[in-house]
Design a protein around this motif. Structure first.
Motif, PDB file in Angstrom:
ATOM      1  N   ALA A  39      -8.294  -3.033 -15.855  1.00 44.32           N
ATOM      2  CA  ALA A  39      -8.285  -2.498 -14.486  1.00 44.32           C
ATOM      3  C   ALA A  39      -7.045  -2.932 -13.730  1.00 44.32           C
ATOM      4  O   ALA A  39      -6.425  -2.136 -13.015  1.00 44.32           O
ATOM      5  N   CYS A  40      -6.642  -4.187 -13.893  1.00 42.96           N
ATOM      6  CA  CYS A  40      -5.520  -4.732 -13.131  1.00 42.96           C
ATOM      7  C   CYS A  40      -4.203  -4.051 -13.471  1.00 42.96           C
ATOM      8  O   CYS A  40      -3.409  -3.744 -12.575  1.00 42.96           O
ATOM      9  N   PHE A  41      -3.962  -3.787 -14.749  1.00 46.42           N
ATOM     10  CA  PHE A  41      -2.651  -3.297 -15.172  1.00 46.42           C
ATOM     11  C   PHE A  41      -2.603  -1.815 -15.549  1.00 46.42           C
ATOM     12  O   PHE A  41      -1.515  -1.259 -15.696  1.00 46.42           O
ATOM     13  N   GLY A  81      -0.239  -6.784 -10.798  1.00 50.07           N
ATOM     14  CA  GLY A  81      -0.921  -5.604 -11.314  1.00 50.07           C
ATOM     15  C   GLY A  81      -0.525  -4.345 -10.568  1.00 50.07           C
ATOM     16  O   GLY A  81      -0.308  -3.288 -11.176  1.00 50.07           O
ATOM     17  N   THR A  82      -0.416  -4.440  -9.235  1.00 51.04           N
ATOM     18  CA  THR A  82       0.014  -3.292  -8.430  1.00 51.04           C
ATOM     19  C   THR A  82       1.419  -2.864  -8.816  1.00 51.04           C
ATOM     20  O   THR A  82       1.701  -1.669  -8.983  1.00 51.04           O
ATOM     21  N   GLY A  83       2.321  -3.839  -8.981  1.00 53.17           N
ATOM     22  CA  GLY A  83       3.689  -3.530  -9.367  1.00 53.17           C
ATOM     23  C   GLY A  83       3.772  -2.885 -10.737  1.00 53.17           C
ATOM     24  O   GLY A  83       4.513  -1.912 -10.945  1.00 53.17           O
ATOM     25  N   VAL A  84       3.004  -3.417 -11.686  1.00 50.22           N
ATOM     26  CA  VAL A  84       3.007  -2.851 -13.043  1.00 50.22           C
ATOM     27  C   VAL A  84       2.495  -1.415 -13.018  1.00 50.22           C
ATOM     28  O   VAL A  84       3.062  -0.517 -13.657  1.00 50.22           O
ATOM     29  N   GLN A  85       1.425  -1.186 -12.255  1.00 54.71           N
ATOM     30  CA  GLN A  85       0.867   0.163 -12.203  1.00 54.71           C
ATOM     31  C   GLN A  85       1.831   1.143 -11.533  1.00 54.71           C
ATOM     32  O   GLN A  85       2.081   2.237 -12.051  1.00 54.71           O
ATOM     33  N   LEU A  86       2.375   0.774 -10.376  1.00 60.62           N
ATOM     34  CA  LEU A  86       3.288   1.680  -9.675  1.00 60.62           C
ATOM     35  C   LEU A  86       4.574   1.909 -10.455  1.00 60.62           C
ATOM     36  O   LEU A  86       5.149   3.003 -10.418  1.00 60.62           O
ATOM     37  N   VAL A 136      -1.495 -13.175  -6.186  1.00 63.68           N
ATOM     38  CA  VAL A 136      -0.329 -13.056  -7.071  1.00 63.68           C
ATOM     39  C   VAL A 136      -0.620 -12.089  -8.219  1.00 63.68           C
ATOM     40  O   VAL A 136       0.165 -11.178  -8.500  1.00 63.68           O
ATOM     41  N   LEU A 137      -1.760 -12.269  -8.878  1.00 68.16           N
ATOM     42  CA  LEU A 137      -2.109 -11.400 -10.003  1.00 68.16           C
ATOM     43  C   LEU A 137      -2.325  -9.959  -9.546  1.00 68.16           C
ATOM     44  O   LEU A 137      -1.912  -9.014 -10.230  1.00 68.16           O
ATOM     45  N   GLY A 138      -2.943  -9.800  -8.367  1.00 69.11           N
ATOM     46  CA  GLY A 138      -3.147  -8.457  -7.819  1.00 69.11           C
ATOM     47  C   GLY A 138      -1.836  -7.765  -7.506  1.00 69.11           C
ATOM     48  O   GLY A 138      -1.666  -6.567  -7.780  1.00 69.11           O
ATOM     49  N   LEU A 139      -0.881  -8.497  -6.946  1.00 65.99           N
ATOM     50  CA  LEU A 139       0.439  -7.921  -6.652  1.00 65.99           C
ATOM     51  C   LEU A 139       1.193  -7.564  -7.935  1.00 65.99           C
ATOM     52  O   LEU A 139       1.842  -6.524  -8.015  1.00 65.99           O
ATOM     53  N   ILE A 150      -6.418   3.764  -5.370  1.00 67.68           N
ATOM     54  CA  ILE A 150      -6.907   3.452  -6.711  1.00 67.68           C
ATOM     55  C   ILE A 150      -6.052   2.364  -7.351  1.00 67.68           C
ATOM     56  O   ILE A 150      -6.576   1.424  -7.959  1.00 67.68           O
ATOM     57  N   VAL A 151      -4.738   2.469  -7.213  1.00 70.00           N
ATOM     58  CA  VAL A 151      -3.848   1.459  -7.786  1.00 70.00           C
ATOM     59  C   VAL A 151      -4.130   0.083  -7.196  1.00 70.00           C
ATOM     60  O   VAL A 151      -4.333  -0.901  -7.920  1.00 70.00           O
ATOM     61  N   VAL A 152      -4.151   0.003  -5.866  1.00 66.84           N
ATOM     62  CA  VAL A 152      -4.360  -1.297  -5.213  1.00 66.84           C
ATOM     63  C   VAL A 152      -5.767  -1.837  -5.491  1.00 66.84           C
ATOM     64  O   VAL A 152      -5.938  -3.020  -5.812  1.00 66.84           O
ATOM     65  N   ALA A 153      -6.772  -0.965  -5.391  1.00 66.55           N
ATOM     66  CA  ALA A 153      -8.149  -1.407  -5.601  1.00 66.55           C
ATOM     67  C   ALA A 153      -8.369  -1.889  -7.028  1.00 66.55           C
ATOM     68  O   ALA A 153      -8.989  -2.934  -7.255  1.00 66.55           O
ATOM     69  N   THR A 154      -7.864  -1.144  -8.011  1.00 68.04           N
ATOM     70  CA  THR A 154      -8.064  -1.567  -9.392  1.00 68.04           C
ATOM     71  C   THR A 154      -7.244  -2.797  -9.734  1.00 68.04           C
ATOM     72  O   THR A 154      -7.699  -3.664 -10.488  1.00 68.04           O
ATOM     73  N   ALA A 155      -6.033  -2.902  -9.160  1.00 72.49           N
ATOM     74  CA  ALA A 155      -5.202  -4.079  -9.428  1.00 72.49           C
ATOM     75  C   ALA A 155      -5.851  -5.348  -8.885  1.00 72.49           C
ATOM     76  O   ALA A 155      -5.993  -6.345  -9.601  1.00 72.49           O
TER      77      ALA A 155
END
Length: 202
Positions: free
Chosen positions: A21-23, A189-194, A184-187, A129-134
């Motif tokens: 979900a995070c990545f 994950g958000t960066g990786v997804q975007l 940190v992990l959420g950010l 979706i990106v932010v919530a899943t990350a």
């Protein structure tokens, strides 16, 4: 609730689902919905069974998990709205917990933020979706990681029935590094997804 002997496998699955979900939450949103639907359905269904009824809890967890997974996977737009609502409710609990010293937020605040989250999710689907899943995945990874490490705040065996109880909102009371690690992990994950997994194909 799950029998204590299932604690480690369940925690490993929680970490794997959270990492996915995070990545890659946006790219695999239906799969992520299925995973979270399964976890939520299993938690709700198994909590209705008696702590001493091991077989009943396992069967209830499987049936409830499958029902929850199917519900969220096939109800795509409902799933998006629920993701937004869940994010809003989570923000309410986290914000109020840091201000109110662990107390539950007022019902009105949770309802309002849940509604706002649902509306935002429908208008800004991709980014929500990106932010919530990350961030949801990051929190799930932390909860599962603490359970694997044997943290009693994340996975507690009830003395009477040797049952594992998941407390996803408060996995490590008194551990100041948890919110920082989550952000940190959420950010990340958000960066990786975007930047990679949620990128629109040209």
């Amino acid at each position: 609730m799950l029998p204590h002997s299932y604690e480690l496998p369940a925690a490993i699955l929680i970490v794997l689902g959270g990492t996915l979900a995070c990545f890659a939450g946006y790219r695999l949103f239906k799969v992520v919905l299925g995973i979270y639907g399964f976890v939520l359905g299993a938690m709700l269904a198994s909590s209705m069974m008696g702590a001493t009824n091991t077989t009943g809890m396992i069967v209830a967890a499987l049936v409830g998990g499958l029902a929850g997974a199917l519900l969220l996977m096939f109800a795509y737009f409902i799933g998006i709205a629920l993701v937004g609502a869940g994010l809003g409710a989570f923000v309410a609990h986290m914000a109020w917990g840091s201000v109110g010293k662990g107390a539950d937020p007022p019902a009105v605040a949770v309802i309002v933020l849940s509604i706002l989250g649902s509306i935002a999710a429908m208008f800004l689907q991709r980014y929500v979706i990106v932010v919530a899943t990350a961030f949801g995945g990051a929190w799930t990874v932390i909860v599962g990681g603490l359970a694997i490490a044997g943290d009693r705040g994340a996975a507690r065996a009830a003395a009477s029935g040797d049952v594992w109880i998941l407390y996803p909102a408060t996995p490590a009371a008194g551990r100041g590094w948890v919110p920082i690690a989550w952000i940190v992990l959420g950010l990340i994950g958000t960066g990786v997804q975007l930047g990679i997994t949620a990128r629109k194909k040209k």
